[in-house]
Structures are given as structure tokens and as C-alpha cells.
Design an enzyme around this catalytic site. Structure first.
Site, PDB file in Angstrom:
ATOM      1  N   GLU A  59      -4.269   7.425  -5.508  1.00 50.89           N
ATOM      2  CA  GLU A  59      -4.407   6.751  -6.754  1.00 50.89           C
ATOM      3  C   GLU A  59      -5.591   6.949  -7.613  1.00 50.89           C
ATOM      4  O   GLU A  59      -6.653   7.081  -6.883  1.00 50.89           O
ATOM      5  CB  GLU A  59      -4.294   5.081  -6.521  1.00 50.89           C
ATOM      6  N   HIS A 119      -0.674  -0.071  -9.923  1.00 49.96           N
ATOM      7  CA  HIS A 119      -1.607  -1.043  -8.870  1.00 49.96           C
ATOM      8  C   HIS A 119      -1.951  -2.213  -9.639  1.00 49.96           C
ATOM      9  O   HIS A 119      -3.311  -2.640  -9.708  1.00 49.96           O
ATOM     10  CB  HIS A 119      -2.565  -0.289  -8.304  1.00 49.96           C
ATOM     11  N   ARG A 126       0.817  -1.315  -0.149  1.00 49.87           N
ATOM     12  CA  ARG A 126      -0.183  -0.056  -0.039  1.00 49.87           C
ATOM     13  C   ARG A 126       0.978   1.148  -0.118  1.00 49.87           C
ATOM     14  O   ARG A 126       1.860   1.449   0.753  1.00 49.87           O
ATOM     15  CB  ARG A 126      -0.744   0.042   1.281  1.00 49.87           C
TER      16      ARG A 126
HETATM   17  O1  LIG Z   1      -5.892  -5.255  -1.388  1.00 46.41           O
HETATM   18  C1  LIG Z   1      -5.826  -5.988  -2.606  1.00 46.41           C
HETATM   19  O2  LIG Z   1      -6.291  -6.948  -2.885  1.00 46.41           O
HETATM   20  C2  LIG Z   1      -5.117  -5.441  -3.673  1.00 46.41           C
HETATM   21  O3  LIG Z   1      -4.240  -4.523  -3.445  1.00 46.41           O
HETATM   22  C3  LIG Z   1      -5.533  -5.274  -4.989  1.00 46.41           C
HETATM   23  O4  LIG Z   1      -6.459  -4.205  -5.458  1.00 46.41           O
HETATM   24  P1  LIG Z   1      -7.392  -4.145  -6.675  1.00 46.41           P
HETATM   25  O5  LIG Z   1      -8.406  -5.208  -6.350  1.00 46.41           O
HETATM   26  O6  LIG Z   1      -7.906  -2.967  -6.694  1.00 46.41           O
HETATM   27  O7  LIG Z   1      -6.630  -4.446  -7.763  1.00 46.41           O
END
Ligand SMILES: O=C(O)[C@H](O)COP(=O)(O)O
Length: 327
Positions: A264, A285, A235
């Protein structure tokens, strides 16, 4: 007797298999791949459940607007975009799919460690620009180097197993994991004070909570080896971005691979400067963005929702973040 969930709002580009499973149990679904804050505030009042990834912020305001809302499903692991306490106090359950995307996050992490060691991204960019640069992109082997994994949960321990196969010495920190457990994935458990001066690479896999916010800051960075490489597929808030930029500029940090950011998509000039720094490889991400992970998270959340309506339909266990559904 199960919960009365007739209508589910699915946002943030959750896989279509989630809607298909819900539909097959006569649960109505409204899908909005992208939704603005205002639209979410308006739309949420029509639904009994909401399914999100990390893009939508499920704030107290959103939860209050969800007059019929009974459950928020996170099609993924991190619930830091959901006000879990506010949900709990309103009797709204929060569920997630904690392990379903772990392998994908692990594989991206391992790929980024390799990319940093061998300058893959800048070398490829130079060649695309017509420059045949060989000496500038002499890398380093991973064999014999020390990898520190901060957070030895589902993702961290998979990273440990794979990077061990590259001959890295793996050390790790996690207050909830014992030394004996660490041995199973070939990791030496250490305290943070011991870790900073030993690590050649540090990879972050803790959840973002108050005690881990700004984990990587000027204090921790100055105790690291000069030129340490940092990987963050966890994160954004785990790193203090102001301190991090200074450490990149002084070359205290010799390279970084960042998949997540404080905000983000990032718009803060300081974050953008980090992203553009020549020693940084930045991705948007993508940790959980694989076909397999998205099928798994969509399925797990849908099956948990169906089980809440018709208990025992699927064997998928309830991954309940708030403990209010049974009250
Ligand atoms: O916490 C999570 O599961 C990951 O960071 C994935 O995030 P996302 O589903 O937005 O890709």
C-alpha cells in the site's frame, strides 16, 4: 515510577487530539503527517516514543535507529507494520488501540457487502457516464444468503450482528472463539472445510500472521461456490493476489470488495489489474478512516502513553503487545 518519555514523534496522520493530550501533560510532540523511510530513520533518534498508523514500517532498522526509543504506539489495531519481536528484544514496548476503530471497520464491511449485492459502484459509474443501465445491474438479495466470517474478533462479531439483521445466515471460523460465544452473535461456528462450499459471501477479519498469510488461495477458492463474493477490510496479505486474479478471470469469484492490499499504496501490475477488474470494488484502506474512530484511537494511544509516564492518570487500560515494559 513511570517511564521517562519527554518527546514523542507522531506520524501517518494520527488525529491532533493525540498530540493535544500529550502536550497537556508536558510531553513534547513532533508531528509529521507523511514521513519517508529515510526521514523516519533520521528523526527517530530524537524521540522516546513513536506513534504510527499503518503507513510507516517500523522495521528492525528503525527500532535500532531509535536510540532513546522506549515505546511504539499503534493508533489502531494491526501491528503487522511493526517488528514486534525486534522491539521486544530491544526492550521497546509496543502498544495499540485494538477496539477503538472496530465499529468503523465493521460498518465499511457491511456497506461493501450491500454494494456488491446491488452493483452500486458500477451502476453509479455508468450513470455518471450518461448510461441508464437497469437490467445490467440487477442484483441479488442478501436475505437468506450465507455469509462466512473468517475471524470472529472485535470486527467480525459486529459484522455478524448487523448482517444477521439483513436475514443472512452467518457462519464463522475462529480457533479462539467457542460455539457458545458464537451463539451470542448469532453465528454458527464451523471448520474451514465446511465453510468453503456453503458461503455466498466471505469476509476476512483475522490479523495478518504467518498462519493466516495467503488464507484465500487457489485451494480454498476452488472449494467455494462458483461466483462467491469476497470482502477484505482486514489485511492485503490474507489473499494470494495471483490466485485471486485467476479466480476473478475464471468467474470463480463473482465479485470482490477490497480495502487492503499486499502493498500500500499498490504499484504491482497484478494488484492494479485486480483493482481495475469490473467485478471489483476497491477502496484505499479506509476501514478505520472515520472521524469517530480517529478521535478514539488518538485518545487511547495518548492516554496509554501518559499512563506509562504517570501511572494511573487515565482509566484507559494498557493494550500492550510486547510484555517488556514491566521488566
Ligand atoms: O489495523 C487497523 O487498525 C486498521 O487497518 C486501520 O489502519 P489505519 O490506522 O492505517 O487506518
Amino acid at each position: 515510577m513511570g517511564l521517562d518519555i519527554k518527546s514523542v514523534l507522531i506520524v501517518d496522520g494520527v488525529g491532533s487530539n493525540c498530540a493535544d493530550i500529550l502536550n497537556s501533560h508536558n510531553i513534547q510532540v513532533t508531528t509529521k503527517a507523511k514521513i519517508s523511510k529515510d526521514e523516519l530513520l533520521k528523526e527517530i533518534s530524537n524521540h522516546d516514543a513513536l506513534v504510527v498508523r499503518s503507513a510507516s514500517q517500523v522495521t528492525k532498522e528503525v527500532l535500532e535507529a531509535g536510540k532513546k526509543l522506549k515505546v511504539v504506539g499503534r493508533a489502531g489495531a494491526g501491528v503487522d507494520n511493526i517488528d514486534v519481536a525486534a522491539a521486544g528484544s530491544r526492550g521497546i514496548g509496543v502498544i495499540n488501540a485494538p477496539g477503538a476503530n472496530a465499529m468503523s471497520a465493521c460498518e465499511l464491511t457491511c456497506g461493501l457487502i450491500l454494494a456488491l449485492a446491488r452493483h452500486v459502484v458500477p451502476a453509479a459509474a455508468a450513470l455518471r457516464a450518461g448510461k441508464w443501465e437497469r437490467t445490467q445491474h440487477t442484483g441479488t438479495e442478501l436475505n437468506g444468503k450465507t455469509l462466512a466470517i473468517l475471524g470472529l474478533g472485535r470486527v467480525g462479531r459486529e459484522v455478524a450482528i448487523r448482517m444477521n439483521a439483513f436475514g443472512m445466515k452467518v457462519i464463522g471460523f475462529d480457533p479462539f472463539v467457542t460455539s457458545e460465544q458464537c451463539e451470542q452473535f448469532h453465528t454458527s461456528k464451523m471448520e474451514l472445510d465446511e465453510i468453503w462450499p456453503l458461503a455466498d459471501y466471505i469476509t476476512l477479519h483475522t490479523p495478518l500472521i504467518e498462519s493466516t498469510r495467503n488464507f484465500i488461495n487457489s485451494n480454498s477458492l476452488k472449494r467455494c461456490k462458483k461466483g462467491v463474493k469476497i470482502i477484505n477490510v482486514g489485511r492485503g496479505g490474507l489473499i494470494n493476489e495471483k490466485d485471486f486474479l485467476e479466480a476473478l478471470q475464471s468467474q470463480q469469484v463473482g465479485g470482490a470488495a477490497l480495502d487492503v492490499f499486499e502493498q500500500e499504496p499498490p504499484t504491482d501490475p497484478l494488484t492494479l489489474e485486480i483493482i481495475k477488474h469490473p467485478a471489483v470494488v476497491a477502496t484505499p484502506h479506509l476501514g478505520a478512516s472515520t472521524k469517530e474512530a480517529q478521535v478514539r484511537v488518538g485518545q487511547e494511544i495518548a492516554e496509554q502513553l501518559v499512563n506509562l509516564v504517570k501511572p494511573g492518570t487515565y482509566s484507559t487500560p494498557l493494550a500492550e503487545v510486547t510484555r517488556v515494559l514491566s521488566k
